[in-house]
Design a protein around this motif. Structure first.
Motif, PDB file in Angstrom:
ATOM      1  N   LEU A  65       0.847  -1.192   0.000  1.00 44.41           N
ATOM      2  CA  LEU A  65       0.000   0.000   0.000  1.00 44.41           C
ATOM      3  C   LEU A  65       0.886   1.247   0.000  1.00 44.41           C
ATOM      4  CD1 LEU A  65      -2.821  -0.926   2.526  1.00 44.41           C
ATOM      5  CD2 LEU A  65      -2.946  -0.889   0.062  1.00 44.41           C
ATOM      6  N   HIS A  75       1.218   2.210   4.609  1.00 49.44           N
ATOM      7  CA  HIS A  75      -0.106   1.951   5.164  1.00 49.44           C
ATOM      8  C   HIS A  75      -0.403   0.460   5.274  1.00 49.44           C
ATOM      9  CE1 HIS A  75      -1.940   6.144   4.129  1.00 49.44           C
ATOM     10  NE2 HIS A  75      -0.908   6.211   4.939  1.00 49.44           N
ATOM     11  N   ARG A 124       1.067  -1.579   7.142  1.00 54.44           N
ATOM     12  CA  ARG A 124       1.561  -1.976   8.468  1.00 54.44           C
ATOM     13  C   ARG A 124       2.996  -2.477   8.457  1.00 54.44           C
ATOM     14  NH1 ARG A 124      -1.502  -6.711   8.556  1.00 54.44           N
ATOM     15  NH2 ARG A 124      -0.708  -7.145  10.635  1.00 54.44           N
ATOM     16  N   ASP A 177      -0.672  -3.062  14.299  1.00 53.12           N
ATOM     17  CA  ASP A 177      -1.770  -3.633  13.538  1.00 53.12           C
ATOM     18  C   ASP A 177      -2.577  -2.592  12.777  1.00 53.12           C
ATOM     19  OD1 ASP A 177      -3.639  -4.374  16.577  1.00 53.12           O
ATOM     20  OD2 ASP A 177      -2.742  -2.542  15.798  1.00 53.12           O
ATOM     21  N   ARG A 178      -2.031  -1.361  12.651  1.00 55.93           N
ATOM     22  CA  ARG A 178      -2.648  -0.390  11.762  1.00 55.93           C
ATOM     23  C   ARG A 178      -1.535   0.228  10.925  1.00 55.93           C
ATOM     24  NH1 ARG A 178      -6.138  -2.806  13.368  1.00 55.93           N
ATOM     25  NH2 ARG A 178      -7.977  -2.245  14.573  1.00 55.93           N
ATOM     26  N   ALA A 179      -1.877   1.176  10.098  1.00 60.68           N
ATOM     27  CA  ALA A 179      -0.900   1.752   9.165  1.00 60.68           C
ATOM     28  C   ALA A 179       0.226   2.484   9.883  1.00 60.68           C
ATOM     29  CB  ALA A 179      -1.621   2.729   8.253  1.00 60.68           C
ATOM     30  N   LEU A 223       2.590   5.806   9.850  1.00 63.31           N
ATOM     31  CA  LEU A 223       2.420   7.132   9.277  1.00 63.31           C
ATOM     32  C   LEU A 223       3.705   7.905   9.092  1.00 63.31           C
ATOM     33  CD1 LEU A 223      -0.638   6.701  10.006  1.00 63.31           C
ATOM     34  CD2 LEU A 223      -0.730   9.129  10.171  1.00 63.31           C
ATOM     35  N   GLY A 274      -1.127   4.227  13.310  1.00 62.55           N
ATOM     36  CA  GLY A 274      -2.535   4.421  13.611  1.00 62.55           C
ATOM     37  C   GLY A 274      -3.004   3.532  14.736  1.00 62.55           C
ATOM     38  N   THR A 330      -4.244   8.259  16.803  1.00 61.86           N
ATOM     39  CA  THR A 330      -3.151   8.031  15.861  1.00 61.86           C
ATOM     40  C   THR A 330      -1.992   8.987  16.129  1.00 61.86           C
ATOM     41  OG1 THR A 330      -4.765   7.474  14.209  1.00 61.86           O
ATOM     42  CG2 THR A 330      -2.606   8.037  13.391  1.00 61.86           C
ATOM     43  N   PHE A 362      -5.386   9.858   5.604  1.00 56.08           N
ATOM     44  CA  PHE A 362      -5.404   9.346   6.973  1.00 56.08           C
ATOM     45  C   PHE A 362      -5.956   7.931   6.961  1.00 56.08           C
ATOM     46  CE2 PHE A 362      -5.087  10.326  11.398  1.00 56.08           C
ATOM     47  CZ  PHE A 362      -6.014   9.510  12.022  1.00 56.08           C
ATOM     48  N   PRO A 363      -5.115   6.932   7.183  1.00 57.42           N
ATOM     49  CA  PRO A 363      -5.620   5.563   7.171  1.00 57.42           C
ATOM     50  C   PRO A 363      -6.462   5.300   8.418  1.00 57.42           C
ATOM     51  CG  PRO A 363      -3.310   5.594   7.754  1.00 57.42           C
ATOM     52  CD  PRO A 363      -3.681   7.006   7.472  1.00 57.42           C
ATOM     53  N   GLN A 410      -7.996   4.136  11.797  1.00 58.04           N
ATOM     54  CA  GLN A 410      -7.364   3.587  12.986  1.00 58.04           C
ATOM     55  C   GLN A 410      -8.228   2.507  13.630  1.00 58.04           C
ATOM     56  OE1 GLN A 410      -6.619   7.179  15.232  1.00 58.04           O
ATOM     57  NE2 GLN A 410      -8.606   7.081  16.213  1.00 58.04           N
ATOM     58  N   ASN A 411      -9.374   2.226  13.007  1.00 59.50           N
ATOM     59  CA  ASN A 411     -10.239   1.182  13.559  1.00 59.50           C
ATOM     60  C   ASN A 411     -10.124  -0.136  12.808  1.00 59.50           C
ATOM     61  OD1 ASN A 411     -11.702   3.970  13.734  1.00 59.50           O
ATOM     62  ND2 ASN A 411     -12.259   2.780  15.517  1.00 59.50           N
ATOM     63  N   VAL A 412      -9.944  -0.051  11.490  1.00 58.76           N
ATOM     64  CA  VAL A 412      -9.866  -1.285  10.690  1.00 58.76           C
ATOM     65  C   VAL A 412      -8.548  -1.260   9.934  1.00 58.76           C
ATOM     66  CG1 VAL A 412     -10.997  -2.674   8.940  1.00 58.76           C
ATOM     67  CG2 VAL A 412     -12.345  -1.136  10.364  1.00 58.76           C
ATOM     68  N   GLU A 413      -7.806  -2.360   9.985  1.00 60.24           N
ATOM     69  CA  GLU A 413      -6.508  -2.324   9.323  1.00 60.24           C
ATOM     70  C   GLU A 413      -6.662  -2.284   7.811  1.00 60.24           C
ATOM     71  OE1 GLU A 413      -5.286  -6.542  10.725  1.00 60.24           O
ATOM     72  OE2 GLU A 413      -4.491  -6.257   8.710  1.00 60.24           O
ATOM     73  N   ARG A 414      -5.724  -1.611   7.162  1.00 63.13           N
ATOM     74  CA  ARG A 414      -5.661  -1.456   5.706  1.00 63.13           C
ATOM     75  C   ARG A 414      -6.866  -0.741   5.109  1.00 63.13           C
ATOM     76  NH1 ARG A 414      -1.962  -5.490   3.214  1.00 63.13           N
ATOM     77  NH2 ARG A 414      -0.987  -6.566   4.971  1.00 63.13           N
TER      78      ARG A 414
END
Lengths: 379, 171
Positions: free
Chosen positions: A56, A75, A77, A101-103, A105, A121, A149, B25-26, B28-32
Motif C-alpha cells: 500500500l 499503510h 503496516r 496492527d494499523r498503518a 504514518l 494508527g 493516531t 489518513f488511514p 485507525q479502527n480497521v486495518e488497511r
C-alpha cells in the motif's frame, strides 16, 4: 534561483522525499507503493531505481547519513530498511518486525543510525533496532498515553534517547527511548535531568488541534510543533516542565517543520508556500513567506477591441466574463506541501531547502537568492 | 441585496478554504482501510472538527462538517412555495442520481438539507482546491436562478396549455 522539477505526474503527487548524505541522490514516493531513487547532478534528476516491496501507499521515507540506509513505512503496516549492495548495484530490503496492527504514518532515524521510530494508527510508536543474529530489525513499543493516531515523530538531534511525538489527540509528548542493547551504559536524559526507562514520557504539551509536525532545533534546546489550528508552539524543556511560546497566524495550517538555524524555522503546509518564523528579542514571530508572489503582469487589455476580444475569449474558455486574479495560482507549488528537507550539503551553512508537494513537484529553494531579507535572520 | 449574497458566498468560500485542509489518513479502527472519517457513524470524535452552519436566512443555509480526511458540505436551497419545493426536489434528485459524474456529490443528501457534497483528500490530490471551492460557490450562486427560471417556465407553459384548452370552448 529555485529549481522546479516535476518528478511525478500532477495526478499522482509526491507523498514524501529524503536525500542521501551528500545530496547526490533523492528518494521519493509518488503517492503509491513504489519508492523511486533519483541521481542528482547539476540540477538534473535521473531516475535510477524503482523499489517495489510495499503493498500500500508509502507514507514516509528517511535516509540516514551515517549508515546510508533508507527506511520506509507504509499503510500496509510494514516498514523496510533498504541497504545498498554496491556489488550488484541494487537496494536490498531487510525485514522489520514492526508489530503494529494499523498503518504506519511517519518514520525517522535517530542521528547515529542505530534506531528508527515508526508512528502508527494503532496509537503507538515502534522504536526499532538491529539484531545482527537474524539480520532483522526488532521493535519495542511505546504505548503509553496515546489516545489516537500518532502523526509525526522526531529524535533529538544529539541524543537518540529522546523522541518527540505529535498525536491526533492534540498533544506533543517527549518519550525516552533508552535501550540497554543499543545504548549500553550511556544514559542521557538531555535537558530533563533524571533519565527514565524506555517508553516513559518526559513531558506532555497540549495544542488546540492535531499536532501535524514536530521538530528539534539543531542544538536540541528548542522543540517546535505545529497544530492544525494554524498555530506553532516553541517549547524550551526543563526538568520541572516546559516553557512554551505559542504563535498563532492567520494562514492555513502547517504540516511540516524544519529548523534552519537555532533561531529560524521554516514551516510548510496547506498554503502551498513555505513560511519562515524567527526568534527576536520579542520572541518567536512570523517573518515572511519564501515564495514571494510577484504581481502577475497581465496583458493590458483595457482598450476597446483587445478588451472585447479578451472578454469573449474568456467566455469561451472559462464561461466567465472577466479574467479574475483568483484563478491563477501564484506559488510554485499547486498543492499541499508534503515534504520539507535541507537540500544543501550537511555540515555547511544551510543555503538550500527542498519542498515536495502533492502536485508531483520538487522545488529546491536557494535561500540567499530569494527576495527575503536574510540579513535579518541568523542562520 | 447583491451585497448580502456576496458576503454570504465570501464567508462560505473562506470557511471551505480552511475546512479543506485534508490529509491522507488511514483508518485507525480497521486495518488497511482508508475511509472518510466524516461519514463514519459513531466515529472517533478527536478526528472530527466542529461543524459549521452558515445561514443566509432561516431557509437558506450551508452546513459544513469537516474531519481529518474528508469534508461534507450540505446545502439547503431557498424554497418559497410548494411549486419551488417540487422543482427543487426534482432537480436535486436529477443531480444526485448522476452523482458519479459530479465526482464529489453524495448520492443522498444529509437529513434536513437538499443536496450534499462529500470531498475527500483523494479528490484534492486530483483536483485543484481553489477550483473545487469555485464550483461549490458557483453552484450556490446559480441554483436560485435555475429554480426561478424553471418556475417561470412552468407557469408560462401552464398558461399556454390552459389558453389552448379554453379555445375549444370559445366561439
Amino acid at each position: 534561483m529555485t529549481n522546479v522539477q516535476q518528478l511525478a505526474l500532477p495526478i499522482e503527487g509526491i507523498s514524501c522525499h529524503a536525500w542521501n548524505a551528500d545530496r547526490t541522490q533523492l528518494a521519493i514516493s509518488p503517492n503509491n507503493n513504489e519508492l523511486h531513487i533519483f541521481n542528482v547532478s547539476n540540477g538534473q534528476f535521473t531516475k535510477i531505481h524503482v523499489l517495489n516491496e510495499h503493498d500500500l501507499l508509502i507514507s514516509a521515507v528517511d535516509w540516514n547519513p551515517v549508515n546510508n540506509k533508507i527506511v520506509t513505512c507504509s499503510h500496509d503496516r510494514n516498514a523496510f530498511v533498504w541497504t545498498y549492495d554496491s556489488s550488484s548495484s541494487i537496494w536490498r530490503p531487510t525485514l522489520v518486525i514492526l508489530c503494529i496492527d494499523r498503518a504506519g504514518l511517519d518514520v525517522k532515524w535517530s542521528l547515529d543510525g542505530l534506531r528508527f521510530a515508526v508512528t502508527s494508527g494503532s496509537k503507538c510508536v515502534s522504536v526499532c533496532s538491529y539484531e545482527p543474529s537474524n539480520d532483522w530489525w526488532v521493535s519495542k513499543m511505546i504505548k503509553k498515553k496515546f489516545k489516537s493516531t500518532v502523526l509525526c515523530c522526531a529524535f533529538h538531534p544529539k541524543n537518540g534517547q529522546l523522541l518527540a511525538t505529535g498525536c491526533a489527540d492534540f498533544k506533543c509528548r517527549v518519550f525516552s527511548t533508552f535501550s540497554a542493547d543499543v545504548d549500553g551504559d550511556n544514559v542521557d536524559a538531555g535537558p530533563f535531568g533524571s533519565p527514565l526507562l524506555f517508553g516513559e514520557p518526559y513531558t506532555e504539551i497540549t495544542a488546540l488541534g492535531w499536532v501535524n509536525a514536530v521538530a528539534w532545533s539543531p542544538s536540541g534546546s528548542t522543540l517546535a510543533f505545529a497544530g492544525h489550528d494554524s498555530s506553532i508552539h516553541f517549547a524550551t524543556l526543563y526538568p520541572e516542565g516546559p516553557v512554551v511560546q505559542s504563535v498563532r497566524f492567520s494562514h492555513l495550517p502547517l504540516s511540516r517543520l524544519l529548523f534552519i538555524g537555532e533561531k529560524t524555522i521554516v514551516g510548510a503546509g496547506y498554503d502551498f508556500n513555505p513560511m519562515v518564523f524567527n526568534y527576536t528579542s520579542r520572541g518567536w514571530t512570523f517573518f515572511s513567506f519564501i515564495d514571494q508572489k510577484k504581481a502577475i503582469e497581465s496583458s493590458s487589455t483595457s482598450s476597446g477591441v483587445a478588451a472585447a476580444r479578451a472578454m469573449f475569449q474568456n467566455k469561451v474558455t472559462r464561461g466567465q466574463d472577466s479574467k479574475s486574479d483568483a484563478d491563477i495560482i501564484k506559488t510554485k507549488h499547486e498543492s499541499a506541501i508534503t515534504g520539507l528537507t535541507i537540500a544543501s550539503s550537511p555540515n555547511k551553512p544551510i543555503t538550500k531547502i527542498a519542498t515536495s508537494a502533492l502536485d508531483g513537484r520538487l522545488v529546491v529553494w536557494d535561500l540567499p537568492t530569494l527576495d527575503i531579507n536574510l540579513n535579518k535572520l541568523e542562520i | 441585496m447583491a451585497n448580502a449574497l456576496k458576503s454570504y458566498l465570501d464567508c462560505v468560500n473562506k470557511t471551505l478554504d480552511a475546512a479543506l485542509c485534508l490529509r491522507n489518513f488511514p483508518s485507525q479502527n480497521v486495518e488497511r482501510h482508508n475511509k472518510p472519517e466524516v461519514e463514519i457513524k459513531g466515529g472517533n470524535k478527536e478526528l472530527l472538527l466542529n461543524p459549521v452552519i452558515i445561514a443566509r436566512t432561516e431557509n437558506e443555509r450551508v452546513f459544513i462538517e469537516s474531519s481529518v480526511n474528508s469534508v461534507r458540505v450540505s446545502i439547503k436551497i431557498k424554497q418559497q412555495d410548494e411549486l419551488e419545493s417540487i422543482l427543487c426536489h426534482k432537480f436535486t434528485r436529477f443531480l444526485m442520481q448522476r452523482s458519479e459524474q459530479f465526482v464529489i456529490m453524495r448520492r443522498k443528501a444529509v437529513e434536513g438539507y437538499d443536496i450534499s457534497f462529500l470531498i475527500t483528500h483523494a479528490h484534492l490530490e486530483k483536483l485543484w482546491k481553489h477550483k473545487l471551492i469555485d464550483f461549490i460557490i458557483q453552484f450556490l450562486d446559480e441554483i436560485d436562478k435555475e429554480i426561478s427560471a424553471m418556475k417561470i417556465a412552468v407557469n408560462a407553459r401552464a398558461r399556454v396549455v390552459a389558453s389552448e384548452f379554453m379555445k375549444q370552448f370559445s366561439a
